[in-house]
Design an enzyme around this catalytic site. Structure first.
Site, PDB file in Angstrom:
ATOM      1  N   THR A  27      99.670  59.005 -87.195  1.00 56.10           N
ATOM      2  CA  THR A  27     100.679  59.256 -88.096  1.00 56.10           C
ATOM      3  C   THR A  27     101.273  58.007 -88.792  1.00 56.10           C
ATOM      4  OG1 THR A  27     101.402  61.265 -87.061  1.00 56.10           O
ATOM      5  CG2 THR A  27     103.123  60.154 -88.022  1.00 56.10           C
ATOM      6  N   TYR A  41     101.907  66.560 -92.807  1.00 59.06           N
ATOM      7  CA  TYR A  41     101.232  65.500 -93.397  1.00 59.06           C
ATOM      8  C   TYR A  41      99.895  65.394 -93.049  1.00 59.06           C
ATOM      9  CZ  TYR A  41     102.568  63.597 -88.942  1.00 59.06           C
ATOM     10  OH  TYR A  41     102.556  63.369 -87.454  1.00 59.06           O
ATOM     11  N   THR A 106      99.958  58.854 -82.001  1.00 61.77           N
ATOM     12  CA  THR A 106     100.707  58.882 -80.716  1.00 61.77           C
ATOM     13  C   THR A 106      99.863  60.017 -79.838  1.00 61.77           C
ATOM     14  OG1 THR A 106     102.334  60.865 -81.586  1.00 61.77           O
ATOM     15  CG2 THR A 106     103.001  58.658 -81.700  1.00 61.77           C
ATOM     16  N   ASP A 107      99.107  61.047 -80.388  1.00 69.25           N
ATOM     17  CA  ASP A 107      98.776  62.086 -79.437  1.00 69.25           C
ATOM     18  C   ASP A 107      97.750  61.739 -78.228  1.00 69.25           C
ATOM     19  OD1 ASP A 107     100.255  63.979 -80.373  1.00 69.25           O
ATOM     20  OD2 ASP A 107      98.775  64.527 -82.015  1.00 69.25           O
ATOM     21  N   LYS A 177     103.245  60.529 -73.525  1.00 71.92           N
ATOM     22  CA  LYS A 177     103.972  61.080 -74.776  1.00 71.92           C
ATOM     23  C   LYS A 177     104.785  62.378 -73.990  1.00 71.92           C
ATOM     24  CE  LYS A 177     103.669  62.695 -79.264  1.00 71.92           C
ATOM     25  NZ  LYS A 177     102.980  63.123 -80.420  1.00 71.92           N
ATOM     26  N   GLU A 310      97.282  64.305 -44.713  1.00 67.11           N
ATOM     27  CA  GLU A 310      95.983  63.948 -44.069  1.00 67.11           C
ATOM     28  C   GLU A 310      95.116  65.153 -44.202  1.00 67.11           C
ATOM     29  OE1 GLU A 310      97.366  62.156 -40.417  1.00 67.11           O
ATOM     30  OE2 GLU A 310      95.392  62.583 -39.670  1.00 67.11           O
TER      31      GLU A 310
HETATM   32  C1  SIN Z   1     100.900  60.893 -84.332  1.00 66.42           C
HETATM   33  O1  SIN Z   1     100.330  60.003 -84.452  1.00 66.42           O
HETATM   34  O2  SIN Z   1     102.074  60.982 -84.006  1.00 66.42           O
HETATM   35  C2  SIN Z   1     100.092  62.320 -84.355  1.00 66.42           C
HETATM   36  C3  SIN Z   1      98.865  62.399 -84.899  1.00 66.42           C
HETATM   37  C4  SIN Z   1      97.763  61.441 -84.209  1.00 66.42           C
HETATM   38  O3  SIN Z   1      98.043  61.299 -83.092  1.00 66.42           O
HETATM   39  O4  SIN Z   1      96.979  60.865 -85.002  1.00 66.42           O
END
Ligand code: SIN
Length: 336
Positions: A27, A41, A106-107, A177, A310
């Site tokens: 992103t 997007y 982020t994923d 995340k 254990e």
């Molecule tokens: C993001 O970056 O927030 C979502 C898409 C990705 O992980 O490439």
């Protein structure tokens, strides 16, 4: 293989340490048709060279950028990881390079960060950064995250793989995340962040990630084995939940004979609470173990680690989240 292209090489910066920014997509490099569109997007559109040049950084910083991949990180795969390892290793070995930044979605950033630390255990900083809003947003978060990551990559004492987002520095084993759209989307559980970046200054609270903390004795052997793979050893993840029946495990066990799928070698089970399992799932996992599948226990809980009991026949993976336990187990299986 894309070549490193200098983006800032003024005469007065010669002799200064270099930071290399490797782009993989996400992103942070996403583009939408309208600036108020934060959802539909396309990730991985803007080049890393443009991300860097749009920061408008002051002269005196020696930066290079290189596009290693351009993907939505949900589609991260072994080939991109192998190329990334190769480029990270190449640039880290250059004496003039003080640190690296990797732009990433982020994923799956937490998986890439864990993997790079496990395979490379770098003694220079390798800082992954990202964004929750596309580059075309009215107020994108990517530029500040990238600027913060560049500060950390130039920090004289920093080392190891880290994730920087929303002013926080997270370690590769702990970062997860935790939010679907907030800008401050990452958390490091009970351990907390390694530190913060405040107004361009690094304040660190905990030791930097190191080879010693990764628990691997022969990293170069491990990296060589990883780079030679054509597929990761097959490890699947299963959740324990109410009304469990173990059918999914049995389907996986039967699958390889039916569909000629790669043989199932490992299973990560995300149990309830302290890793406890529905009794029917537990029975099915016993069958998997008897069939030679290595089964490890993690937890569905966001906080805390599985406390060993254990005599437990299932290993637990040092408090790793299920997705990281999957990688840890795949790397173990790869080494035989
Ligand atoms: C993001 O970056 O927030 C979502 C898409 C990705 O992980 O490439």
């Amino acid at each position: 293989m894309p070549q490193a292209e200098p983006t800032e090489q003024a005469e007065q910066t010669r002799g200064q340490p270099v930071v290399v920014v490797l782009g993989t997509g996400g992103t942070i490099s996403g583009r939408a048709a309208r600036s108020d569109d934060l959802v539909s997007y396309t990730a991985g559109e803007v080049s890393v060279a443009d991300l860097v040049s749009e920061l408008g950084l002051q002269p005196g910083l020696r930066l290079e950028s290189e596009q290693v991949a351009q993907v939505d990180s949900k589609d991260m795969d072994l080939q991109i990881w192998q190329r990334l390892c190769d480029r990270v290793r190449f640039h880290l070995a250059r004496p003039e390079v003080c640190g690296l930044v990797i732009t990433h979605g982020t994923d799956t950033i937490e998986e890439t960060a864990y993997l790079l630390q496990a395979l490379l255990g770098p003694t220079k900083p390798v800082v992954l950064t990202c964004a929750m809003r596309p580059a075309t947003a009215l107020a994108p978060d990517g530029p500040q995250n990238l600027a913060d990551a560049l500060v950390l990559a130039r920090h004289a004492q920093a080392q190891g793989v880290m994730v920087v987002c929303a002013g926080k520095i997270h370690g590769p084993a702990d970062v997860t995340k935790v939010h679907t759209y907030r800008i401050d989307a990452f958390d490091s559980g009970d351990a907390g962040p390694l530190g913060v970046i405040e107004h361009g200054q690094v304040r660190h609270w905990r030791p930097w990630p190191s080879i010693d903390s990764s628990g691997v004795t022969d990293q170069s052997h491990r990296l060589k084995a990883f780079q030679a793979l054509t597929a990761l050893p097959r490890v699947e993840m299963i959740f324990s939940h109410a009304c469990g029946d173990g059918l999914l495990v049995r389907a996986l066990l039967g699958e390889s004979t039916v569909h000629a799928a790669p043989r199932l070698l490992g299973l990560v089970v995300a149990g309830t609470g302290n890793g406890s399992l529905h009794r029917l799932l537990q029975d099915a996992l016993g069958e998997a173990r008897r069939a030679g599948v290595r089964v490890v226990r993690s937890s569905r809980c966001a906080y805390g680690r599985v406390q060993p009991v254990e005599g437990d026949p299932l290993e637990s993976m040092a408090g790793l989240s299920p997705v990281k336990a999957r990688l840890a187990l795949a790397l173990d299986l790869m080494e035989g």
